[in-house]
Design a protein around this motif. Structure first.
Motif, PDB file in Angstrom:
ATOM      1  N   LEU A  97       0.857  -1.183   0.000  1.00 29.12           N
ATOM      2  CA  LEU A  97       0.000   0.000   0.000  1.00 29.12           C
ATOM      3  C   LEU A  97       0.893   1.232   0.000  1.00 29.12           C
ATOM      4  CD1 LEU A  97      -2.908   1.208   0.278  1.00 29.12           C
ATOM      5  CD2 LEU A  97      -2.459   1.310   2.742  1.00 29.12           C
ATOM      6  N   VAL A  98       0.768   2.055  -1.034  1.00 29.97           N
ATOM      7  CA  VAL A  98       1.536   3.296  -1.147  1.00 29.97           C
ATOM      8  C   VAL A  98       0.594   4.458  -0.877  1.00 29.97           C
ATOM      9  CG1 VAL A  98       2.887   4.779  -2.675  1.00 29.97           C
ATOM     10  CG2 VAL A  98       3.142   2.286  -2.803  1.00 29.97           C
ATOM     11  N   GLU A  99       0.959   5.292   0.088  1.00 26.16           N
ATOM     12  CA  GLU A  99       0.111   6.418   0.496  1.00 26.16           C
ATOM     13  C   GLU A  99       0.870   7.728   0.306  1.00 26.16           C
ATOM     14  OE1 GLU A  99      -3.166   8.424   2.779  1.00 26.16           O
ATOM     15  OE2 GLU A  99      -2.991   6.526   1.719  1.00 26.16           O
ATOM     16  N   PHE A 100       0.379   8.581  -0.597  1.00 22.77           N
ATOM     17  CA  PHE A 100       0.929   9.923  -0.758  1.00 22.77           C
ATOM     18  C   PHE A 100       0.261  10.844   0.262  1.00 22.77           C
ATOM     19  CE2 PHE A 100       2.025   8.042  -4.776  1.00 22.77           C
ATOM     20  CZ  PHE A 100       3.197   8.677  -5.160  1.00 22.77           C
ATOM     21  N   TRP A 101       1.083  11.609   0.985  1.00 23.36           N
ATOM     22  CA  TRP A 101       0.536  12.476   2.019  1.00 23.36           C
ATOM     23  C   TRP A 101       1.461  13.662   2.249  1.00 23.36           C
ATOM     24  CZ3 TRP A 101       2.333  12.774   7.404  1.00 23.36           C
ATOM     25  CH2 TRP A 101       3.532  12.083   7.622  1.00 23.36           C
ATOM     26  N   ASP A 102       0.994  14.595   3.075  1.00 27.98           N
ATOM     27  CA  ASP A 102       1.754  15.797   3.410  1.00 27.98           C
ATOM     28  C   ASP A 102       1.332  16.215   4.811  1.00 27.98           C
ATOM     29  OD1 ASP A 102       2.859  18.320   3.705  1.00 27.98           O
ATOM     30  OD2 ASP A 102       1.823  19.214   2.002  1.00 27.98           O
ATOM     31  N   PHE A 103       2.288  16.386   5.715  1.00 27.56           N
ATOM     32  CA  PHE A 103       1.930  16.701   7.095  1.00 27.56           C
ATOM     33  C   PHE A 103       1.316  18.089   7.248  1.00 27.56           C
ATOM     34  CE2 PHE A 103       6.251  18.523   7.168  1.00 27.56           C
ATOM     35  CZ  PHE A 103       6.091  19.663   7.941  1.00 27.56           C
ATOM     36  N   CYS A 104       1.355  18.904   6.207  1.00 23.54           N
ATOM     37  CA  CYS A 104       0.695  20.206   6.236  1.00 23.54           C
ATOM     38  C   CYS A 104      -0.700  20.171   5.612  1.00 23.54           C
ATOM     39  CB  CYS A 104       1.549  21.253   5.515  1.00 23.54           C
ATOM     40  SG  CYS A 104       2.960  21.838   6.479  1.00 23.54           S
ATOM     41  N   ARG A 105      -1.149  19.017   5.183  1.00 23.26           N
ATOM     42  CA  ARG A 105      -2.468  18.886   4.561  1.00 23.26           C
ATOM     43  C   ARG A 105      -3.446  18.256   5.552  1.00 23.26           C
ATOM     44  NH1 ARG A 105      -3.508  21.171  -0.628  1.00 23.26           N
ATOM     45  NH2 ARG A 105      -1.445  21.637  -1.447  1.00 23.26           N
ATOM     46  N   PRO A 106      -4.499  18.976   5.943  1.00 22.82           N
ATOM     47  CA  PRO A 106      -5.463  18.398   6.893  1.00 22.82           C
ATOM     48  C   PRO A 106      -6.036  17.064   6.436  1.00 22.82           C
ATOM     49  CG  PRO A 106      -5.839  20.755   6.681  1.00 22.82           C
ATOM     50  CD  PRO A 106      -4.812  20.393   5.648  1.00 22.82           C
ATOM     51  N   ASN A 107      -6.354  16.929   5.152  1.00 16.57           N
ATOM     52  CA  ASN A 107      -6.936  15.669   4.681  1.00 16.57           C
ATOM     53  C   ASN A 107      -5.965  14.510   4.857  1.00 16.57           C
ATOM     54  OD1 ASN A 107      -9.191  17.096   3.977  1.00 16.57           O
ATOM     55  ND2 ASN A 107      -8.727  17.193   1.805  1.00 16.57           N
ATOM     56  N   SER A 108      -4.669  14.787   4.698  1.00 13.48           N
ATOM     57  CA  SER A 108      -3.670  13.744   4.932  1.00 13.48           C
ATOM     58  C   SER A 108      -3.651  13.337   6.398  1.00 13.48           C
ATOM     59  CB  SER A 108      -2.280  14.243   4.514  1.00 13.48           C
ATOM     60  OG  SER A 108      -2.167  14.386   3.122  1.00 13.48           O
ATOM     61  N   LEU A 109      -3.712  14.319   7.286  1.00 16.97           N
ATOM     62  CA  LEU A 109      -3.684  14.016   8.717  1.00 16.97           C
ATOM     63  C   LEU A 109      -4.935  13.265   9.151  1.00 16.97           C
ATOM     64  CD1 LEU A 109      -2.209  17.314  10.218  1.00 16.97           C
ATOM     65  CD2 LEU A 109      -1.019  15.228   9.521  1.00 16.97           C
ATOM     66  N   ARG A 110      -6.063  13.554   8.535  1.00 24.75           N
ATOM     67  CA  ARG A 110      -7.308  12.876   8.889  1.00 24.75           C
ATOM     68  C   ARG A 110      -7.324  11.427   8.388  1.00 24.75           C
ATOM     69  NH1 ARG A 110     -12.099  15.731   9.765  1.00 24.75           N
ATOM     70  NH2 ARG A 110     -13.148  14.703   8.015  1.00 24.75           N
ATOM     71  N   THR A 111      -6.601  11.159   7.313  1.00 25.91           N
ATOM     72  CA  THR A 111      -6.517   9.803   6.777  1.00 25.91           C
ATOM     73  C   THR A 111      -5.451   8.975   7.488  1.00 25.91           C
ATOM     74  OG1 THR A 111      -7.285  10.538   4.604  1.00 25.91           O
ATOM     75  CG2 THR A 111      -6.049   8.487   4.664  1.00 25.91           C
ATOM     76  N   LEU A 112      -4.431   9.635   8.009  1.00 25.72           N
ATOM     77  CA  LEU A 112      -3.279   8.944   8.575  1.00 25.72           C
ATOM     78  C   LEU A 112      -3.626   7.904   9.642  1.00 25.72           C
ATOM     79  CD1 LEU A 112      -0.200   8.676   8.580  1.00 25.72           C
ATOM     80  CD2 LEU A 112      -0.119  10.571  10.233  1.00 25.72           C
ATOM     81  N   PRO A 113      -4.567   8.142  10.567  1.00 24.95           N
ATOM     82  CA  PRO A 113      -4.860   7.102  11.570  1.00 24.95           C
ATOM     83  C   PRO A 113      -5.300   5.774  10.962  1.00 24.95           C
ATOM     84  CG  PRO A 113      -5.795   9.198  12.249  1.00 24.95           C
ATOM     85  CD  PRO A 113      -5.311   9.386  10.846  1.00 24.95           C
TER      86      PRO A 113
END
Length: 225
Positions: A13-29
């Motif tokens: 599973l490859v997950e593109f994210w950014d710690f400054c993006r709220p949607n990324s932080l909401r998906t991270l858990p």
């Protein structure tokens, strides 16, 4: 270096994210939970940190965020968006699920579809168990969600509709949100207003000395709860 072609024989599973993006932080858990639940069964979770804001282009800041957020799966830093461009990725967050032959079998852009992704993981691993329960009311597949205000550049003040308001902040100091001080201790996305449901409101954001506000972002909330 962790390479995708070295992962033959296991789902990835490859997950593109950014710690400054709220949607990324909401998906991270959810991503962290899948790593915890299925790594021993063979799943490899790989985060690709591709920055969308200036503070997250700094590798040291990204490494600090990975530690602060308790991310235990491998994270590739992609400050020049090389991997992003290789995938022709379209936004944050984005996840790509590959089978044991590294054939793409599932992908999703944005928040949501958590149960679908987890069931696809289970199918590849031959596992049956309850999926991670929705962490927020708006994550329920049957939830009624209204469109939120579009993200705004800079230190936006004014009317909005959303379930929550976030500010992308850098520096050290504080911001004042509708008269309430919020401490800024590191670069990142800060939830500055949180509602129980989709709400119409007015934001008054004052940025103090030593702090830069790169954007104000809005995340969804449920309707009629």
């Amino acid at each position: 270096m962790l390479r995708l072609d070295q992962q033959l024989g296991r789902p990835v599973l490859v997950e593109f994210w950014d710690f400054c993006r709220p949607n990324s932080l909401r998906t991270l858990p959810y991503v962290k939970a899948w790593h915890e639940r299925y790594a021993a069964a063979g799943l490899r979770v790989i985060g690709v940190h591709s920055p969308g804001f200036e503070p997250s282009r700094d590798n040291a800041a990204a490494r600090a965020a990975v530690a602060r957020l308790g991310v235990e799966h491998p994270v590739l830093l992609d400050p020049e968006l090389e991997v992003w461009n290789l995938y022709e990725n379209l936004g944050w967050p984005a996840r790509y699920l590959f089978d044991q032959r590294l054939t793409l079998v599932d992908y999703h852009y944005g928040e949501g579809a958590y149960a679908e992704t987890e069931r696809a993981i289970q199918e590849l691993l031959g596992i049956e168990r309850d999926v991670v329960a929705p962490l927020r009311p708006e994550d329920d597949p049957d939830a009624l969600i209204a469109a939120q205000t579009a993200d705004q550049p800079g230190a936006y003040s004014g009317p909005y509709e959303a379930g929550a308001v976030w500010a992308v902040l850098d520096g050290r100091g504080e911001v004042v949100v509708n008269g309430r001080p919020v401490a800024v201790e590191h670069p990142g996305a800060y939830p500055i207003v949180v509602h129980e449901r989709h709400t119409e409101g007015v934001l008054d954001l004052r940025v103090g000395a030593g702090v830069t506000c790169h954007a104000v972002c809005f995340t969804p909330g449920v309707v009629g709860v």
